[in-house]
Design an enzyme around this catalytic site. Structure first.
Site: not given
Length: 509
Positions: A79, A169, A167
């Site tokens: 990002c 994660e 993202h």
């Protein structure tokens, strides 16, 4: 030497989650502020740049010096990290024509890229950004796009530098763990050998080397962190460790004898101290939350110091500090604003001239539990909900008295036992009963009553940073409410807290 990934933090709410996901791949990693990270040694195999609430175009945007890593190690920008790399090389980053927040799909995906090996074309990802990379520098190539974002992922030709606008994660990026695995394992070449067993082996060896035969004291709380710290030290130094468990009168019902017995059963050298009167006397007339915490913390330090001085030749103070505590203290913008002070033994090392040892300071909470399991600690203790250091003192809203603590202990016991008996305890991250400084009118046995109100709270969370209230079954809440009102003299009304964190905190004080 343990292989390691460095994560540079730009202030993202997801930075800790990146670290947790990397460690789930059995690869060790450490988080550092983007502007205060160490020069990588041979153990560092790669670097991840986190997201950020900033735009790269902001005047106060984070600007890292990547000279220590670029050209030497593989780099993955996530990002903001991806935008910064492209922007610093002359690319164009601007407000997106269509801002992407939430689920999206990589409709175009270059599976020949090492980062996306084995990833499905059209895979779901999670976006959270207001800016987009409008134009890439000349030696960059697009490796992934969505319907609204032409540059959702890129790779730099001739360098091991990768950028992704989404993202990996978070849970909603369905193949995020595979993407991180590709980077950590294949691109960086990390060995997947970071396990609870390997941590225990290395920690015990380190503790024996550092402590030798010098004496150590540890304040036990009955919680997971201090219990695992105790067992790790016990394995390393045995009888050189003395644990002190203080009954401050603010524990759960019958907790002091039960926990003391369980510690002794574990083979620990534990001294129990009854200091109920001291704490309750000091709390008399105090109703402001922060002041209560300070009074409780001060009393604990006084009691702990007195007991510790009775032991001869103590050189070390052990603490159950865990990694989120360390990260918070060196965050990008300095320590966060004080929402509430933490209950610890601050000041003791200086007063008593002790050296501090923190065996768990590299672990997250879930890792602490796994280490505890490896050490053979009972599952019931490892699965205990977090309990605040000041105990029920901050769950009695307003002034704390022995009578009000006694009421709350009974309510809390009924609530927690009810969760266990109904098979709901493990579905809840933390449960609490709160005695309010409010009385309400009721009718019991055809007589008017004017008695106390209690609030029940149950939340789900990963690490306490955010939390959502649990939708406990109505029949369970009804049964528990009836049992509390019927059995606890002085309570005639029960309410259920349905607020999330933020904006509320988990505890009421």
């Amino acid at each position: 030497m343990q292989d390691k990934i460095l994560i540079l933090d730009f202030g993202s709410q997801y930075t800790q989650l990146i670290a947790r996901k990397v460690r789930e791949l059995h690869v060790y990693c450490e988080i550092y502020p983007y502007n205060r990270y160490p020069a990588p040694d041979a153990s560092v195999k790669g670097v991840i740049l986190s997201g950020s609430p900033f735009s790269v175009r902001d005047s106060g945007a984070p600007v890292p010096d990547l000279g220590l890593v670029r050209g030497r190690l593989p780099v993955l920008g996530i990002c903001y990290g991806a935008q910064f790399i492209a922007f610093s090389d002359g690319g164009d980053v601007a407000p997106a024509a269509t801002r992407e927040y939430g689920r999206a799909r990589l409709d175009t995906l270059d599976v020949s890229s090492d980062l996306f090996s084995g990833v499905s074309e059209g895979t779901q990802v999670w976006m959270s950004h207001g800016d987009s990379i409008q134009k890439l520098p000349g030696n960059y190539r697009v490796t992934g796009s969505t319907a609204d974002v032409p540059v959702a992922a890129y790779q730099v030709d001739g360098e091991q530098i990768y950028g992704i606008q989404f993202h990996p994660e978070v849970y909603h990026t369905t193949e995020g763990k595979l993407i991180l695995k590709n980077f950590v394992d294949d691109i960086c070449g990390c060995r997947a050998d970071w396990t609870p067993a390997s941590f225990v082996e290395e920690a015990v060896e380190m503790l024996r080397s550092e402590l030798g035969d010098e004496k150590v004291i540890l304040g036990l709380s009955g919680g997971v962190d201090s219990s695992v710290t105790a067992m790790l030290l016990h394995r390393a130094v045995g009888s050189s460790l003395t644990c002190i468990f203080v009954d401050n009168g603010l524990l759960r019902k019958d907790e002091f004898p039960k926990v003391l017995s369980s510690y002794e059963y574990m083979g620990l050298n534990v001294k129990g101290v009854d200091a109920k009167k001291r704490f309750l006397d000091a709390l008399a007339g105090v109703d402001e939350p922060e002041e209560k915490r300070k009074v409780i913390g001060r009393c604990f330090i006084e009691v702990f110091e007195e007991e510790a001085k009775r032991l001869k030749d103590v050189k070390w103070l052990a603490q159950g500090t865990i990694y989120p505590d360390i990260i918070e203290s060196v965050s990008v913008n300095g320590p966060s604003a004080t929402i509430k002070s933490h209950h610890n033994v601050g000041g003791l090392p200086e007063v008593m001239q002790l050296k501090v040892i923190e065996p768990l300071k590299l672990l997250f909470k879930d890792e602490v539990r796994k280490v505890g399991s490896t050490l053979g600690i009972d599952r019931a203790l490892l699965g205990r909900h977090p309990f605040p250091g000041p105990g029920l003192g901050i769950r009695v809203v307003g002034e704390v008295t022995a009578a009000r603590i006694a009421i709350l202990q009974e309510v809390d016991d009924i609530f927690v036992r009810g969760l266990v008996d109904s098979g709901l305890y493990e579905q809840v991250w933390q449960a609490a009963a709160v005695l309010l400084p409010v009385r309400s009118v009721g009718v019991m046995g055809d007589e008017r009553t004017y008695e106390n109100v209690v609030a029940l709270r149950a939340v789900t969370s990963t690490d306490g940073m955010t939390a959502d209230w649990v939708h406990l079954p109505y029949d369970f809440l009804s049964r528990i409410s009836n049992e509390i009102i019927n059995r606890v003299r002085g309570v005639n009304r029960v309410v259920y807290d349905i607020s999330s964190k933020p904006p509320a905190t988990i505890e009421w004080e």
